[in-house]
Scaffold this motif. Structure first.
Motif, PDB file in Angstrom:
ATOM      1  N   GLY A 155       1.660  -1.230  21.121  1.00  0.00           N
ATOM      2  CA  GLY A 155       1.043  -0.335  20.151  1.00  0.00           C
ATOM      3  C   GLY A 155       1.849  -0.219  18.877  1.00  0.00           C
ATOM      4  N   LEU A 156       3.177  -0.105  18.990  1.00  0.00           N
ATOM      5  CA  LEU A 156       4.035  -0.022  17.804  1.00  0.00           C
ATOM      6  C   LEU A 156       3.957  -1.305  16.986  1.00  0.00           C
ATOM      7  CD1 LEU A 156       7.180   1.725  19.356  1.00  0.00           C
ATOM      8  CD2 LEU A 156       5.484   2.733  17.812  1.00  0.00           C
ATOM      9  N   ASP A 157       3.894  -2.451  17.671  1.00  0.00           N
ATOM     10  CA  ASP A 157       3.745  -3.717  16.953  1.00  0.00           C
ATOM     11  C   ASP A 157       2.378  -3.806  16.273  1.00  0.00           C
ATOM     12  OD1 ASP A 157       6.269  -4.464  17.730  1.00  0.00           O
ATOM     13  OD2 ASP A 157       5.604  -5.664  19.438  1.00  0.00           O
ATOM     14  N   LEU A 158       1.377  -3.226  16.901  1.00  0.00           N
ATOM     15  CA  LEU A 158       0.045  -3.202  16.295  1.00  0.00           C
ATOM     16  C   LEU A 158       0.044  -2.346  15.033  1.00  0.00           C
ATOM     17  CD1 LEU A 158      -2.952  -3.887  16.297  1.00  0.00           C
ATOM     18  CD2 LEU A 158      -3.330  -1.988  17.882  1.00  0.00           C
ATOM     19  N   VAL A 159       0.757  -1.223  15.067  1.00  0.00           N
ATOM     20  CA  VAL A 159       0.873  -0.371  13.881  1.00  0.00           C
ATOM     21  C   VAL A 159       1.529  -1.149  12.742  1.00  0.00           C
ATOM     22  CG1 VAL A 159       1.990   1.672  12.915  1.00  0.00           C
ATOM     23  CG2 VAL A 159       0.882   1.809  15.149  1.00  0.00           C
ATOM     24  N   LYS A 160       2.554  -1.922  13.055  1.00  0.00           N
ATOM     25  CA  LYS A 160       3.203  -2.761  12.037  1.00  0.00           C
ATOM     26  C   LYS A 160       2.205  -3.737  11.429  1.00  0.00           C
ATOM     27  CE  LYS A 160       6.982  -4.721  13.400  1.00  0.00           C
ATOM     28  NZ  LYS A 160       7.978  -5.373  14.309  1.00  0.00           N
ATOM     29  N   LEU A 161       1.375  -4.335  12.289  1.00  0.00           N
ATOM     30  CA  LEU A 161       0.382  -5.295  11.794  1.00  0.00           C
ATOM     31  C   LEU A 161      -0.673  -4.605  10.930  1.00  0.00           C
ATOM     32  CD1 LEU A 161      -0.452  -8.254  11.854  1.00  0.00           C
ATOM     33  CD2 LEU A 161      -1.842  -7.754  13.879  1.00  0.00           C
ATOM     34  N   LEU A 162      -1.061  -3.390  11.321  1.00  0.00           N
ATOM     35  CA  LEU A 162      -2.030  -2.638  10.530  1.00  0.00           C
ATOM     36  C   LEU A 162      -1.463  -2.300   9.157  1.00  0.00           C
ATOM     37  CD1 LEU A 162      -3.387  -0.286  13.333  1.00  0.00           C
ATOM     38  CD2 LEU A 162      -4.745  -1.941  12.059  1.00  0.00           C
ATOM     39  N   ARG A 163      -0.193  -1.967   9.121  1.00  0.00           N
ATOM     40  CA  ARG A 163       0.435  -1.683   7.823  1.00  0.00           C
ATOM     41  C   ARG A 163       0.537  -2.940   6.982  1.00  0.00           C
ATOM     42  NH1 ARG A 163       5.086   2.396  10.239  1.00  0.00           N
ATOM     43  NH2 ARG A 163       3.729   4.219  10.439  1.00  0.00           N
ATOM     44  N   PHE A 164       0.770  -4.067   7.637  1.00  0.00           N
ATOM     45  CA  PHE A 164       0.771  -5.349   6.942  1.00  0.00           C
ATOM     46  C   PHE A 164      -0.591  -5.592   6.285  1.00  0.00           C
ATOM     47  CE2 PHE A 164      -0.488  -9.833   7.276  1.00  0.00           C
ATOM     48  CZ  PHE A 164       0.483 -10.455   6.509  1.00  0.00           C
ATOM     49  N   VAL A 165      -1.652  -5.362   7.039  1.00  0.00           N
ATOM     50  CA  VAL A 165      -3.000  -5.537   6.504  1.00  0.00           C
ATOM     51  C   VAL A 165      -3.243  -4.571   5.349  1.00  0.00           C
ATOM     52  CG1 VAL A 165      -5.461  -5.397   7.027  1.00  0.00           C
ATOM     53  CG2 VAL A 165      -3.895  -6.377   8.699  1.00  0.00           C
ATOM     54  N   ASP A 166      -2.813  -3.326   5.515  1.00  0.00           N
ATOM     55  CA  ASP A 166      -3.028  -2.307   4.492  1.00  0.00           C
ATOM     56  C   ASP A 166      -2.341  -2.688   3.184  1.00  0.00           C
ATOM     57  OD1 ASP A 166      -3.794   0.135   3.343  1.00  0.00           O
ATOM     58  OD2 ASP A 166      -1.889   1.055   3.897  1.00  0.00           O
ATOM     59  N   MET A 167      -1.095  -3.140   3.274  1.00  0.00           N
ATOM     60  CA  MET A 167      -0.369  -3.526   2.066  1.00  0.00           C
ATOM     61  C   MET A 167      -1.070  -4.673   1.344  1.00  0.00           C
ATOM     62  SD  MET A 167       2.288  -1.562   1.687  1.00  0.00           S
ATOM     63  CE  MET A 167       3.383  -2.479   0.621  1.00  0.00           C
ATOM     64  N   ASN A 168      -1.551  -5.647   2.106  1.00  0.00           N
ATOM     65  CA  ASN A 168      -2.212  -6.793   1.485  1.00  0.00           C
ATOM     66  C   ASN A 168      -3.583  -6.421   0.927  1.00  0.00           C
ATOM     67  OD1 ASN A 168      -0.529  -9.370   1.893  1.00  0.00           O
ATOM     68  ND2 ASN A 168      -0.398  -8.395   3.887  1.00  0.00           N
ATOM     69  N   ALA A 169      -4.319  -5.565   1.655  1.00  0.00           N
ATOM     70  CA  ALA A 169      -5.618  -5.111   1.142  1.00  0.00           C
ATOM     71  C   ALA A 169      -5.434  -4.356  -0.167  1.00  0.00           C
ATOM     72  CB  ALA A 169      -6.305  -4.225   2.180  1.00  0.00           C
ATOM     73  N   THR A 170      -4.401  -3.511  -0.223  1.00  0.00           N
ATOM     74  CA  THR A 170      -4.114  -2.774  -1.457  1.00  0.00           C
ATOM     75  C   THR A 170      -3.736  -3.730  -2.577  1.00  0.00           C
ATOM     76  OG1 THR A 170      -3.333  -0.889  -0.156  1.00  0.00           O
ATOM     77  CG2 THR A 170      -2.698  -0.953  -2.473  1.00  0.00           C
ATOM     78  N   GLY A 171      -2.934  -4.752  -2.240  1.00  0.00           N
ATOM     79  CA  GLY A 171      -2.539  -5.732  -3.249  1.00  0.00           C
ATOM     80  C   GLY A 171      -3.722  -6.489  -3.822  1.00  0.00           C
ATOM     81  N   ILE A 172      -4.693  -6.828  -2.969  1.00  0.00           N
ATOM     82  CA  ILE A 172      -5.890  -7.539  -3.435  1.00  0.00           C
ATOM     83  C   ILE A 172      -6.667  -6.659  -4.410  1.00  0.00           C
ATOM     84  CG2 ILE A 172      -8.122  -8.485  -2.723  1.00  0.00           C
ATOM     85  CD1 ILE A 172      -6.721  -9.235  -0.051  1.00  0.00           C
TER      86      ILE A 172
END
Length: 694
Positions: free
Chosen positions: A107-124
């Motif tokens: 679950g903690l690793d999934l949260v890291k991946l979700l934050r990764f997605v969030d940062m990239n979505a914001t960057g786009i």
């Protein structure tokens, strides 16, 4: 907003560094493109093609890495599922805790991946907005529409996260089955109301909710109130601790909110009779009702500024002004003075402390209950809107005490003046000024000789709880001021400065807000005149009708906030609601020789209910697309939306009075026509910015 390039560099995971979008490189490329097109080295078509290809490659890099990581998580979950099955089969409960901890690590690793997605979505989003701003194009519309809806879309995995949500579901289901230290026969799918009390799952749910823009009822109301910032759910820090929070002060803010809305609408059923009794036309009710909104245009600004320094003093001042205004409103009958009547309503508008009420919740309520407090703010407003006309309907009596007349026209003023006196006494006894103001005053006293000003964070109003002081110092988005990083993180210092921060999509959202408030005010303010003219309704009947309209607010918000926003995109609900408001307005027109009650009531319900739906979704979108520079300080987003709504009410009430010169037989159509035109304009503007509302 915070300088995204710096945030990305500081927050990205080192081991994943090469898989984030290269925002810094793309930002430099955009700058080069501008220079090259200005120098004539490239034409616009070449730039668009190269930028599209570059962005496609960056997105593909992110998506492929995302799919790889999803596969790793799915593989780990599959192995853990096999272990759990063995433990369940052999009833080996002693090993369950180890398996549970292993699931939590996933679950903690999934949260890291979700934050990764969030940062990239914001960057786009940001690089597209930067490109549009630099070139004056609507390239975002083209890019999103061609990529998001394509069968091989690579935007969908980032903005819809179907695979990640499936992983989150598997993790939640397995943890739920282990929460009682043994296999459970209860499924989260069969019993959606089951909530798993696990901090890891809460982090996952909050992250998924933010990414997908799905919402809960409380979050929806918080955004409706322009109190909850976009990513409040993911914040790990809070500037308000439990010790400094004072429940009674929050209650007093909500009481002030409730009483102000009662005060606003309690006169609506009788304003036309009151104006006639003073020798004016019935349609002067538009001036009487609208004068409160006129004063609120100015009071919102000074109350917002005042709340940078105190909450107690502006609330005391608000109660005094509203008491005085209501006394004058009541005395105008015996003084036979329309001037005194309008002056009383102006004083009531000058006592509007809604900016303080909203700001108090943002600044002084702990994060864990801020959603509930925000819902309380919206609920108090809705309840006051319903109770005002209902109370007016009960005041159907007449008597005199000495030379003072008490009747349906004056009793609303006397009742509200007593209410504000009671509120003032309760406020004086029970309100506690927040600790940060007390500390600030002490610091200012000690440093007065040195000429130091107030703490910069307090000057900013502390209205953005998500940004720590360290992040504040990183500077604001270079989109707003690339050449002056020291200035780029500051809150707007004037209405003009705030206006310059508005993007086209934000301007459209404010236009929509203006439109829906204009339509609602026309409907409510002229209801007494229209229904008396066409249907000969009594004051009590008008009061019941308005109270019923007001009572629809909360049920509508429950349905939209709990269900509708989870089924459809906000922008889809926005367009559908605008169209329904247009249908409601169009069906209200009077054509032919007769006008029936059914037509009026049904069209009014359609207009009002869908305007309420539109308001919630509109402010929800506004809270996401508005710069965070407008989330703090005096000239914040909440103030801008309040001013837009207040100006709409003023314009609507003035329209009613002006249309009165055409005669009551023409009043309905004359006032509905501007509503229709503004509604059509807002729909056209929405379609023009539709692809930026994501």
């Amino acid at each position: 907003m915070v300088n995204f390039g710096k945030v990305l560099a500081s927050d990205q995971l080192e081991e994943w560094k090469e898989y984030y979008i290269n925002y810094k490189m793309m930002k430099k490329k955009v700058k080069q493109y501008v220079q090259q097109t200005q120098d004539g080295g490239r034409n616009h078509e070449q730039v668009l093609k190269e930028f599209s290809r570059m962005l496609d490659e960056q997105i593909e890099k992110v998506v492929l890495f995302l799919l790889t990581q999803q596969g790793h998580l799915a593989s780990r979950l599959e192995k853990l599922g096999q272990q759990r099955a063995i433990l369940t089969e052999h009833s080996d409960i002693s090993q369950v805790s180890q398996v549970r901890e292993a699931y939590r690590q996933v679950g903690l690793d999934l949260v890291k991946l979700l934050r990764f997605v969030d940062m990239n979505a914001t960057g786009i989003r940001k690089i597209l907005k930067k490109f549009d701003k630099r070139f004056g194009y609507r390239f975002t519309d083209y890019y999103v529409s061609t990529r998001a809806n394509h069968p091989y879309s690579q935007l969908q995995p980032i903005f819809k996260q179907v695979g990640i949500v499936a992983v989150a579901g598997a993790l939640t289901r397995n943890l739920a089955s282990l929460q009682d230290h043994q296999g459970s026969f209860i499924s989260i799918y069969d019993h959606p109301s089951i909530t798993l009390k696990d901090p890891v799952i809460e982090q996952i749910n909050n992250s998924v909710q933010k990414l997908t823009h799905s919402t809960t009822f409380l979050t929806f109301l918080g955004q409706h109130a322009m109190i909850i910032p976009e990513d409040v759910q993911t914040s790990s820090e809070d500037l308000v601790d439990d010790q400094s929070y004072h429940f009674m002060s929050l209650m007093l803010n909500l009481v002030n909110t409730f009483l102000y809305m009662v005060n606003t609408y309690i006169i609506v059923p009788t304003a036309d009779d009151y104006s006639v009794s003073l020798g004016a036309a019935a349609t002067v009710c538009g001036v009487i009702i609208g004068s409160m909104a006129v004063a609120q245009v100015f009071s919102s600004v000074y109350f917002s500024a005042w709340s940078n320094r105190s909450y107690f003093r502006p609330l005391v001042f608000s109660s005094i002004m509203l008491f005085s205004g209501n006394v004058l409103y009541a005395l105008a009958y015996d003084l036979n003075s329309l001037t005194v009547l309008i002056l009383g309503r102006l004083l009531c508008g000058l006592g509007s402390a809604r900016a303080v009420n909203r700001r108090y919740i943002s600044d002084c309520v702990p994060l864990k209950i801020r959603l509930k407090a925000s819902a309380g703010f919206v609920s108090a407003s809705a309840l006051g809107m319903a109770c005002g006309p209902a109370l007016a309907g009960l005041l159907q009596t007449e008597f005199k005490i000495y030379a003072v007349t008490f009747n349906q026209n004056t009793l609303p003023g006397w009742i509200m003046s007593l209410a504000w006196v009671g509120n003032l006494i309760w406020l004086w006894i029970s309100f506690k000024e927040p600790d940060h103001f007390a500390k600030e005053n002490a610091v200012n006293t000690q440093s007065s000789d040195s000429g130091h000003g107030r703490n910069d964070n307090l000057e900013g109003g502390l209205a953005q709880p998500l940004l720590t002081e360290a992040k504040e110092r990183q500077g604001e988005n270079a989109d707003n001021n690339e050449n002056d990083p020291k200035e780029s993180h500051k809150a707007a210092t004037s209405i003009a400065a705030a206006y310059r921060l508005l993007t086209p999509s934000v301007k459209v959202q404010l236009l929509i807000y203006f439109m829906l408030k204009f339509a609602m005010e026309i409907l409510l303010s002229e209801s007494s005149v229209v229904t008396t003219f066409y249907f000969n309704w009594s004051t009590s009947t008008v009061a019941i009708f308005l109270a019923v309209l007001g009572l629809t607010v909360l049920p509508v918000n429950v349905i939209v906030g709990s269900y509708i926003t989870n089924l459809f995109q906000d922008r889809q609900i926005l367009v559908a609601s605008e169209i329904m408001v247009l249908i409601g307005i169009a069906s209200s027109f009077h054509f032919g020789s007769s006008y029936c009650v059914a037509q009026y009531v049904v069209s009014a319900l359609i207009t009002f209910v869908f305007a309420e739906v539109l308001e919630g979704v509109n402010l929800s979108l506004l809270s996401r697309v508005m710069s965070s520079r407008l989330s703090r300080g005096t000239y914040n987003g909440g103030l801008l939306s309040t001013e837009a709504g207040t100006l709409a009410r003023v314009a609507a009430d003035m329209t009613i009075t002006a249309a009165g010169y055409l005669g009551q037989s023409q009043l309905l159509n004359a006032t509905l026509l501007p509503s229709l035109v503004i509604c059509v304009a807002s729909i056209a503007a929405t379609f023009g910015t539709y692809n930026t509302l994501y």
